[in-house]
Design an enzyme around this catalytic site. Structure first.
Site, PDB file in Angstrom:
ATOM      1  N   ALA A  73       0.846  -1.192   0.000  1.00  0.00           N
ATOM      2  CA  ALA A  73       0.000   0.000   0.000  1.00  0.00           C
ATOM      3  C   ALA A  73       0.885   1.246   0.000  1.00  0.00           C
ATOM      4  O   ALA A  73       2.077   1.160   0.299  1.00  0.00           O
ATOM      5  CB  ALA A  73      -0.878  -0.008   1.255  1.00  0.00           C
ATOM      6  N   GLN A  75       1.062   3.501   2.104  1.00  0.00           N
ATOM      7  CA  GLN A  75       1.623   3.694   3.450  1.00  0.00           C
ATOM      8  C   GLN A  75       2.216   2.395   4.004  1.00  0.00           C
ATOM      9  O   GLN A  75       2.207   2.163   5.215  1.00  0.00           O
ATOM     10  CB  GLN A  75       0.566   4.248   4.404  1.00  0.00           C
ATOM     11  CG  GLN A  75       0.303   5.731   4.218  1.00  0.00           C
ATOM     12  CD  GLN A  75       1.572   6.570   4.403  1.00  0.00           C
ATOM     13  OE1 GLN A  75       2.409   6.281   5.237  1.00  0.00           O
ATOM     14  NE2 GLN A  75       1.705   7.613   3.602  1.00  0.00           N
ATOM     15  N   SER A  76       2.726   1.545   3.121  1.00  0.00           N
ATOM     16  CA  SER A  76       3.273   0.264   3.565  1.00  0.00           C
ATOM     17  C   SER A  76       4.513   0.447   4.454  1.00  0.00           C
ATOM     18  O   SER A  76       5.499   1.069   4.042  1.00  0.00           O
ATOM     19  CB  SER A  76       3.651  -0.564   2.328  1.00  0.00           C
ATOM     20  OG  SER A  76       4.505  -1.618   2.686  1.00  0.00           O
ATOM     21  N   ASN A  77       4.448  -0.128   5.655  1.00  0.00           N
ATOM     22  CA  ASN A  77       5.620  -0.145   6.533  1.00  0.00           C
ATOM     23  C   ASN A  77       6.681  -1.082   5.971  1.00  0.00           C
ATOM     24  O   ASN A  77       7.877  -0.848   6.103  1.00  0.00           O
ATOM     25  CB  ASN A  77       5.225  -0.616   7.929  1.00  0.00           C
ATOM     26  CG  ASN A  77       4.202   0.302   8.553  1.00  0.00           C
ATOM     27  OD1 ASN A  77       4.459   1.477   8.742  1.00  0.00           O
ATOM     28  ND2 ASN A  77       3.018  -0.230   8.851  1.00  0.00           N
ATOM     29  N   CYS A  79       7.315  -1.675   2.814  1.00  0.00           N
ATOM     30  CA  CYS A  79       8.063  -1.031   1.722  1.00  0.00           C
ATOM     31  C   CYS A  79       9.092  -0.050   2.284  1.00  0.00           C
ATOM     32  O   CYS A  79      10.233   0.002   1.824  1.00  0.00           O
ATOM     33  CB  CYS A  79       7.100  -0.336   0.762  1.00  0.00           C
ATOM     34  SG  CYS A  79       6.159  -1.519  -0.238  1.00  0.00           S
TER      35      CYS A  79
END
Ligand SMILES: Cc1ncc(COP(=O)(O)O)c(C=O)c1O
Length: 328
Positions: A73, A75-77, A79
């Site tokens: 996403a 806001q992927s942590n 990534c």
């Protein structure tokens, strides 16, 4: 087992602390509460993905890769931590993020950019195709990509949480403490799969509660089966002779609310309570929801007052800034 000989690239500051949540416990009139601070793993604002990435990046380097590719996403942590891990290991990082580029990057997305990742915006419908094309395209350019699945959740990544569970068992032994329940957020599965394998490795007797963040347990392959598959891959990877089935996994599906990333009073209350009573920052998507579930368990008297419950903080606070409007 052959954990010591597995390829591993050091990224995390371990062991992460275990702290008492005395004020929260008093406030809720609940059991003894402790928290394991994997938000403090130390890599670019921390979180659970750091533990997985030690083994994923280890394997990437072993295979001679020069680029990490992963997806998630906006806001992927996962990534954000992958971008940081790539930077630390001297690798390039390509991220496939869902959606369209916002005018102003915030939270994890801002960090992805500052950490030097190249971002490709994709619509969910085209993500699989782009994921197949991008490695080929990079190979044609002479690069050596290593693809990390969503959330770093395969047997290699889950190995990080097998070790986390061994770490927890050693810490509890050191302070002579028993934990009866462990509660944590569960989404792509690597964390829960690793914890369950680690519990078997260490003989941990407490009950494990994975709070589903986005899976309702009814679509497609049952989530418990996905967890068992990851756990079996992890067990094979570390040379642990055990077989896991869907029955080995306890997933709580009652707190899905409006779906992934939709903040409700459950998350808002949990975030404010932990912040105002303990000075600990949760995140709006994962740990806010899982802590909201734990608070609800306590109010419903799910635990005995002489039991000890450990909340495993898996990180994610950078996303708070992107969710400010939903939190105030
Ligand atoms: C902060 C946070 N907690 C928990 C999870 C869930 O972990 P897993 O995907 O291994 O189930 C994630 C996954 O992205 C996360 O970012």
């Amino acid at each position: 087992m052959r954990i010591e000989s597995l390829a591993r690239f050091p990224l995390a500051q371990l062991p992460t602390p275990i702290e008492e949540l005395k004020s929260l416990s008093r406030e809720l009139g609940g059991p003894e509460l402790v928290i394991k601070r994997d938000d403090q793993t130390g890599l670019a604002l921390g979180g659970n993905k750091t533990r997985k990435l030690e083994f994923l990046v280890g394997q990437a380097l072993e295979q001679g890769a020069d680029t990490l590719i992963t997806m998630g996403a906006a806001q992927s942590n996962h990534c954000r931590q992958t971008a940081a891990a790539a930077a630390r290991a001297g690798l390039r990082c390509e991220l496939l993020l869902n959606g369209t580029k916002p005018e102003l990057p915030n939270g994890n997305l801002l960090l992805d950019e500052l950490l030097g990742a190249r971002i490709h915006w994709v619509q969910p419908s085209e993500r699989e195709a782009r994921l197949r094309e991008l490695p080929d395209q990079l190979r044609k350019e002479g690069r050596k990509p290593y693809v990390i699945p969503v959330g770093g959740s395969n047997g290699v990544g889950a190995t990080g949480y097998v070790l986390a569970m061994i770490e927890l068992a050693e810490q509890l032994h050191g302070i002579n403490r028993r934990v009866d329940h462990v509660v944590f957020a569960s989404s792509s599965g690597g964390t829960q799969a690793g914890i369950v394998v680690g519990a078997k490795v260490t003989g941990f007797a407490g009950k494990l509660h994975g709070v589903s963040i986005d899976k309702d347990g009814r679509d497609g392959v049952p989530y418990e089966q996905e967890l068992a598959d990851i756990a079996n891959d992890a067990a094979k990877y570390i040379g642990f002779d055990a077989k896991f089935t869907a029955n080995d996994f306890n997933v709580v599906y009652e707190y899905l609310g409006g779906g992934y990333g939709v903040v409700s009073d459950l998350e808002r209350e949990a975030i404010r309570l932990l912040g105002s009573r303990e000075g600990i920052v949760l995140d709006p998507v994962y740990t806010g929801r899982a802590m909201g579930a734990l608070i609800d368990f306590i109010r419903k008297k799910t635990f005995r007052s002489d039991e000890t419950v450990l909340f495993w903080h898996t990180g994610g606070a950078p996303a708070l800034f992107a969710y400010a409007k939903d939190l105030i």
